[in-house]
Write a protein that holds these residues in place. Structure first.
Motif, PDB file in Angstrom:
ATOM      1  N   SER A  20       0.815  -1.053   0.014  1.00  0.00           N
ATOM      2  CA  SER A  20      -0.056  -0.067  -0.090  1.00  0.00           C
ATOM      3  C   SER A  20       0.908   1.123  -0.141  1.00  0.00           C
ATOM      4  N   HIS A 119      -2.271   0.445  10.775  1.00  0.00           N
ATOM      5  CA  HIS A 119      -2.481  -0.955   9.920  1.00  0.00           C
ATOM      6  C   HIS A 119      -2.780  -1.970  10.848  1.00  0.00           C
ATOM      7  N   PRO A 175      -7.453   1.716   7.770  1.00  0.00           N
ATOM      8  CA  PRO A 175      -7.920   1.257   6.258  1.00  0.00           C
ATOM      9  C   PRO A 175      -9.463   0.705   6.188  1.00  0.00           C
ATOM     10  N   ASN A 197      -6.569   1.111   1.793  1.00  0.00           N
ATOM     11  CA  ASN A 197      -5.785   0.694   0.871  1.00  0.00           C
ATOM     12  C   ASN A 197      -6.542   0.451  -0.325  1.00  0.00           C
TER      13      ASN A 197
END
Length: 394
Positions: A20, A119, A175, A197
């Motif tokens: 990403s 993340h 995300p 992403n």
């Protein structure tokens, strides 16, 4: 705009976050912005990239990963490397450990705003991958307090640890909507922006413009990810063996469990299991387009499940083991296991293969491919950057 992105692993190593970040950089540059990526030094030989600052690092296990030691030496090396690159407008932390500390220290020295993208499910990930996870988490907390001088007690858990970082961030993004809600519920940040992403526009457009692949003679299933405990590759292979499905299974990635996975694959009866290893990004998307189904097997670990969305955008449904990922997909675009056991996964695999053969399975027509293009996600992130800069200056 000049954006400095800090990541815990070199962008050329294996992982969804690294993929990403590479895409984010490319599309920010296409939009006319400058990107500098700060990461640990790459292990092994590779072509140097002038946009990547590789800080001195130590090996992290037997694989390709490394760690940096925050502090004066890394600060000096970073400042020296940044000197010729001009002013930085925004620091984008896409890290949880050493590079997060290094990035926040840099932001303070340069007096620039911070956007922090979360993340990882640290609470699940550390427990799944580390011995004595409580001590490991405390060690990260001690380093955070020492190097960032928080003046607060050592963070006792993953959520407190993350919130100590975001006390100095102007914006936080995640995300997926399910992970954003979790971060808010756990008190990591008040309002978390959802910026998924994405997928490379040009590759996606080329693949979608090509003819729809003909149905495979045998159902073709794909599995993608690191060969590590939290991704549950070995339980997946146990489920394949238990189901004894008549299918061709392509496994992409690499990692510590590779030898065990290859041994299990070799011992299979009816299913054909091919360990394909690590492949280039464009080829990976092509493989997702060719597959009849993608199988996602991690549970409670993924914060987006990027390949699931890539597959859906390319017309390939997924068999999911994680209900949270399913929440962010349109109904009718996936199979979902009834429970978390290997037996549940085996039964879902049997149904998946049966419905692929009959044409009665999920379809992805309700998933809008353009919603997942990287150009759209980059536009969203640019608005987050602009808001962070405006807030910081006010």
């Amino acid at each position: 705009m000049h954006c400095a992105i800090f990541i815990d692993q070199h962008p050329d190593t294996l992982g969804g976050m690294q993929t990403s970040v590479r895409l984010q950089r490319r599309f920010l540059e296409l939009a006319g912005h400058r990107v500098t990526i700060v990461s640990p030094k790459y292990r092994g030989t590779h072509t140097a990239d002038p946009a990547i600052i590789e800080l001195a690092s130590l090996p992290l296990g037997p694989g390709e990963y490394s760690l940096c030691i925050p502090g004066g030496i890394s600060d000096t090396a970073l400042d020296r490397a940044m000197a010729a690159r001009g002013p930085v407008d925004v620091v984008h932390i896409q890290a949880d450990f050493w590079q997060a500390i290094i990035g926040y220290r840099f932001a303070v020295r340069r007096n620039v705003p911070v956007v922090h993208t979360m993340h990882n499910r640290l609470d699940v990930g550390i427990a799944a991958t580390m011995p004595l996870p409580g001590l490991v988490q405390r060690g990260f907390g001690l380093a955070q307090r020492a190097f960032l001088r928080t003046g607060q007690p050592v963070a006792a858990d993953a959520w407190t640890y993350l919130s100590r970082f975001t006390e100095n961030a102007q914006r936080v993004t995640a995300p997926s909507s399910h992970f954003a809600r979790l971060l808010q519920d756990q008190g990591v940040f008040t309002a978390v922006d959802v910026v998924p992403n994405g997928m490379d526009d040009s590759i996606a457009e080329q693949l979608l413009a090509s003819p729809v692949p003909e149905p495979s003679a045998r159902p073709r299933l794909a599995w993608v990810g690191r060969f590590s405990a939290e991704k549950r590759l070995l339980p997946f292979l146990d489920a394949v063996e238990m189901s004894n499905i008549d299918a061709e299974i392509h496994i992409f990635g690499d990692g510590a469990d590779r030898a065990k996975a290859e041994a299990k694959a070799k011992a299979m009866d009816k299913p054909t299991v091919l360990i394909r290893g690590k492949v280039p990004y464009a080829q990976m998307l092509t493989e997702l387009r060719l597959a009849d189904a993608l199988v996602q097997t991690s549970q409670g670990f993924e914060t987006q499940g990027m390949t699931v969305f890539e597959a859906a955008a390319l017309g390939t449904p997924s068999l999911l083991s994680d209900k949270s990922i399913a929440e962010d997909l349109p109904a009718g675009t996936y199979w979902l296991t009834a429970g978390d056991s290997v037996q549940d996964l085996a039964e879902a695999l049997e149904l998946c293969v049966e419905q692929v053969r009959s044409g009665a399975g999920p379809v992805t027509a309700s998933f809008d491919p353009t919603s997942f293009l990287q150009s759209r996600q980059t536009a969203l992130m640019l608005s987050v950057y602009e808001e962070a800069i405006a807030d910081f200056g006010s």
